[in-house]
Design a protein around this motif. Sequence first.
Motif, PDB file in Angstrom:
ATOM      1  N   LEU A 121      46.664  47.252  50.447  1.00 17.88           N
ATOM      2  CA  LEU A 121      46.507  45.837  50.121  1.00 17.88           C
ATOM      3  C   LEU A 121      47.512  44.964  50.859  1.00 17.88           C
ATOM      4  O   LEU A 121      47.432  43.744  50.812  1.00 17.88           O
ATOM      5  CB  LEU A 121      46.645  45.610  48.611  1.00 17.88           C
TER       6      LEU A 121
ATOM      7  N   ASP B 261      48.739  36.276  45.609  1.00 17.01           N
ATOM      8  CA  ASP B 261      47.559  37.125  45.567  1.00 17.01           C
ATOM      9  C   ASP B 261      47.899  38.323  44.701  1.00 17.01           C
ATOM     10  O   ASP B 261      49.021  38.844  44.773  1.00 17.01           O
ATOM     11  CB  ASP B 261      47.181  37.627  46.964  1.00 17.01           C
TER      12      ASP B 261
ATOM     13  N   THR C 105      46.005  41.779  42.117  1.00 16.24           N
ATOM     14  CA  THR C 105      44.845  42.489  41.581  1.00 16.24           C
ATOM     15  C   THR C 105      44.576  41.964  40.169  1.00 16.24           C
ATOM     16  O   THR C 105      45.396  41.222  39.600  1.00 16.24           O
ATOM     17  CB  THR C 105      45.108  44.000  41.519  1.00 16.24           C
TER      18      THR C 105
ATOM     19  N   ASP D  30      35.011  37.989  49.792  1.00 11.34           N
ATOM     20  CA  ASP D  30      35.285  38.925  50.883  1.00 11.34           C
ATOM     21  C   ASP D  30      36.628  39.633  50.760  1.00 11.34           C
ATOM     22  O   ASP D  30      37.095  40.244  51.715  1.00 11.34           O
ATOM     23  CB  ASP D  30      35.210  38.193  52.220  1.00 11.34           C
ATOM     24  N   ALA D  31      37.268  39.556  49.586  1.00 14.60           N
ATOM     25  CA  ALA D  31      38.583  40.195  49.417  1.00 14.60           C
ATOM     26  C   ALA D  31      38.691  40.795  48.021  1.00 14.60           C
ATOM     27  O   ALA D  31      38.068  40.316  47.078  1.00 14.60           O
ATOM     28  CB  ALA D  31      39.696  39.179  49.622  1.00 14.60           C
ATOM     29  N   GLU D  32      39.510  41.841  47.935  1.00 14.30           N
ATOM     30  CA  GLU D  32      39.802  42.413  46.624  1.00 14.30           C
ATOM     31  C   GLU D  32      40.858  41.558  45.947  1.00 14.30           C
ATOM     32  O   GLU D  32      41.727  41.002  46.604  1.00 14.30           O
ATOM     33  CB  GLU D  32      40.328  43.841  46.773  1.00 14.30           C
TER      34      GLU D  32
ATOM     35  N   ASN E 132      43.400  35.069  44.027  1.00 15.74           N
ATOM     36  CA  ASN E 132      44.452  34.167  44.469  1.00 15.74           C
ATOM     37  C   ASN E 132      44.740  33.238  43.301  1.00 15.74           C
ATOM     38  O   ASN E 132      43.821  32.688  42.691  1.00 15.74           O
ATOM     39  CB  ASN E 132      44.014  33.359  45.693  1.00 15.74           C
TER      40      ASN E 132
END
Length: 155
Positions: free
Chosen positions: A69, A84, A86, A113-115, A118
């Motif tokens: 990550l 950012d 999880t 498009d991201a794990e 934010n």
Amino acid sequence: MTRFEAADPAERRKLYVDAITAHRQRGSEFVTLEVDGEVFDTDGDDGTFDDGNGGESDVGAGDGLDPELGLPWIQFGDGTINVDCTDTELETLKTVLGEFPAFKIDEIHRPDDAEGVNVRISAKADPNRIAQCLDAIFQRVYELPDDVRIWVVEI
């Protein structure tokens, strides 16, 4: 600013205050703080990571820290903290912010498009209180060792 990194908890908080002050004096858009990449140093044999305290861990310094990550970072600008994280880290972030009543989550964005997410946090406080909150986020949300080195990478 004359220094751009610190590893001791008290020195890190001083670094954050200095970086916030420099950011405000320069009128820059934001200041970016980043964890030192050594937190992900592997021993080269079995994929374990240096735990920052002379030992090894399967996943790096924190139990949930995933080197895929990237390095944890925090930005501060115009009274807003940007991170950012999880979903699991978000729950810890909410707990940490509960200890700092002047800090409130303004926005949670989940990019397609991201794990992860934010998070933008309102931080209308003096630099010392902001520094305390930033260090708590690095330490507890990202489960980093007490002596983790933090770098000011952009002002």
